[in-house]
Enzyme design. Structure first.
Site, short mmCIF file in Angstrom:
data_model
loop_
_atom_site.label_atom_id
_atom_site.label_comp_id
_atom_site.label_asym_id
_atom_site.label_seq_id
_atom_site.Cartn_x
_atom_site.Cartn_y
_atom_site.Cartn_z
N TYR A 169 29.93 -9.76 -6.72
CA TYR A 169 29.85 -8.73 -5.69
C TYR A 169 28.48 -8.07 -5.78
O TYR A 169 28.02 -7.71 -6.86
CB TYR A 169 30.95 -7.68 -5.89
CG TYR A 169 30.88 -6.52 -4.92
CD1 TYR A 169 31.21 -6.69 -3.58
CD2 TYR A 169 30.48 -5.25 -5.35
CE1 TYR A 169 31.17 -5.62 -2.69
CE2 TYR A 169 30.44 -4.18 -4.47
CZ TYR A 169 30.77 -4.37 -3.14
OH TYR A 169 30.71 -3.31 -2.26
N ASP A 264 21.38 -9.48 -10.36
CA ASP A 264 21.99 -8.22 -9.95
C ASP A 264 22.60 -7.58 -11.19
O ASP A 264 23.68 -7.96 -11.63
CB ASP A 264 23.06 -8.47 -8.88
CG ASP A 264 23.77 -7.20 -8.44
OD1 ASP A 264 23.55 -6.14 -9.06
OD2 ASP A 264 24.56 -7.26 -7.48
N LYS A 292 23.53 2.92 -10.82
CA LYS A 292 23.65 4.34 -11.11
C LYS A 292 23.55 4.74 -12.57
O LYS A 292 23.41 5.92 -12.88
CB LYS A 292 24.96 4.86 -10.51
CG LYS A 292 24.91 4.90 -8.99
CD LYS A 292 26.28 5.15 -8.38
CE LYS A 292 27.13 3.90 -8.38
NZ LYS A 292 26.62 2.82 -7.54
#
Length: 459
Positions: A169, A264, A292
């Site tokens: 994802y 990623d 984050k």
């Protein structure tokens, strides 16, 4: 009440489990009231789908506060938290160093839409400890970082097609919110309404850990592939651990075909080590994206690459990317404080050792009781899988029916004061705030919950 369960198993330092009982349901009255009201404001009552608790029992919990490894919900229930805001709270909730730095900086204002010295400080801290990138650009989310990385890869290579892997994802950008079709190498099929087929057709979706499929894709779309994007530690659909050999192969085939390799690392970056999976596997991607964790839980993302590739980004180059709140001082302050802690000697060694001891104890208990249950782990990330497979490296290896067992386990854990993300496909995280006492309590709750799941002691 259930009969006491007494198990002694060899090779374990755990005490036998006793008094494994069904716990009363926690109160969710105030959370339920808030949820009913929220449904009048937001689609499904939430601002991100998984929060709706559709994959588990009960009403979503509305969180009131967090401190250390603990959460408290609107009904006053206290939980030991292993969700960690989906990973970035590696120091735990409300860490003093992060909180104090944010308060200090906020005294001077919270957003300017202009450069600040804090951006330089955080970038220098990152680049000083990460040899895999030479320049970077801050964004406001991991999705935005990935979107920018894909655009950069296309601009740099002057090609359009992207290879992604089923089970990875990469955020909710149109180009990558796609799933595999019925063949081995397929154009992406949209997994959301609102994505044009023409966009999905630029994405090639193939199975994870399948060298033959990758080779076939490069042969079929010769000189058309801008980049291969992968979570080097796929952790959004279970923990689908990949071998170094497969990742090395991706590096090699991308180099051979003049395509870029994008890691990623929105989850694995700064989690499995300061240099993330690139450092863990010692593989040089062309572009890396982060999320984050570099903002201590505040909205922030980042992508980085070599000076040559990053020189394509506007205003230096022709690839446009911008963000009004990119590099905002509050997120930068939190990032400086958090990453300073992470850069300290032995931080990752101590955290990863703590995690290993925790998950190994759980696995010993499950194995001793012949439960069809495995704990997969890397760094301070772990995942509970109701399986007897020794490894799960692709989405097809996950039995959808096993999610019913997680659903039961999730309820039992909540009733015992343990909080996990509300989906069996999500991973768990250990933070530096988890002490031995809390981890011991969590293990006992997990043991009891496993007993109830496997012995059918609760409907």
């Amino acid at each position: 009440m259930l009969e006491s369960i007494k198990k002694i198993f060899s090779g374990s330092d755990e005490e036998p489990l006793v008094n494994s009982t069904v716990k009363p349901e926690i109160s969710r009255e105030k959370s339920a009231e808030l949820y009913e009201k929220s449904k009048t404001y937001f689609p499904g009552g939430v601002n991100s789908p998984v929060r709706a608790f559709k994959s588990v029992y009960g009403t979503p919990l509305f969180i009131q506060r967090g401190d250390g490894c603990f959460l408290w919900d609107a009904d006053g229930n206290q939980f030991i938290d292993f969700c960690a805001s989906w990973g970035p709270l590696i120091l735990g909730h409300n860490h003093p160093a992060v909180r104090e730095k944010v308060i200090e900086v906020m005294q001077n204002g919270m957003s300017f839409g202009a450069p600040t010295a804090l951006e330089n400080q955080l970038a220098e801290l990152i680049l000083k400890h990460n040899k895999f990138i030479k320049k970077l650009r801050f964004t406001s989310s991991g999705t935005e970082a990935v979107m920018s990385a894909v655009r950069l890869a296309r601009g740099y290579t002057k090609r359009d097609k992207i290879i992604k892997f089923e089970g990875c994802y990469h955020g909710h950008l149109d180009a990558l919110l796609v799933k595999a079709g019925s063949g081995l190498v397929t154009f992406g099929e949209t997994s959301s309404a609102g994505i044009p087929k023409s966009v999905a057709d630029e994405t090639i979706v193939i199975p994870l850990n399948n060298i033959g499929a990758v080779e076939q894709a490069f042969e079929q779309f010769k000189d058309q592939i801008a980049a291969v994007i992968i979570e080097p530690v796929p952790a959004n659909n279970g923990l689908l651990l990949q071998t170094k050999e497969f990742l090395d192969f991706l590096r090699s085939i991308c180099t051979k075909n003049k395509s870029l390799l994008i890691f990623d690392e929105v989850i694995s970056g700064f989690r499995v080590g300061f240099e993330g999976a690139a450092g863990y596997f010692d593989i040089q991607p062309d572009i890396i994206t982060y999320g984050k964790i570099i903002g201590g839980g505040l909205p922030v993302g980042m992508y980085g690459a070599s000076e040559e590739i990053m020189s394509m980004i506007s205003p230096e180059g022709p690839v446009y990317q911008a963000g009004t709140l990119s590099g905002n001082p509050v997120a930068m302050a939190a990032g400086i404080a958090q990453l300073t802690e992470l850069s300290k000697s032995n931080f990752y060694k101590d955290l990863n050792t703590k995690t290993s001891e925790f998950v190994e104890s759980i696995q010993r208990y499950a194995t001793a009781n012949n439960y069809k249950f495995k704990v997969f782990t890397i760094g301070s990330i772990f995942w509970f899988a109701f399986t007897d497979l020794e490894s799960i490296s692709c989405a097809e290896d996950i039995d959808p029916a096993s999610m019913e067992k997680f659903k039961m386990m999730h309820r039992e854990l909540l009733n015992r004061g343990i909080y996990f993300g509300p989906s069996g496909y999500e991973v768990g995280f250990v933070s530096s705030a988890h002490s031995k006492t809390e981890l011991e309590k969590a293990k006992r709750a997990i043991f009891e919950s496993l007993d109830i799941v496997f012995k059918g002691q609760r409907a």
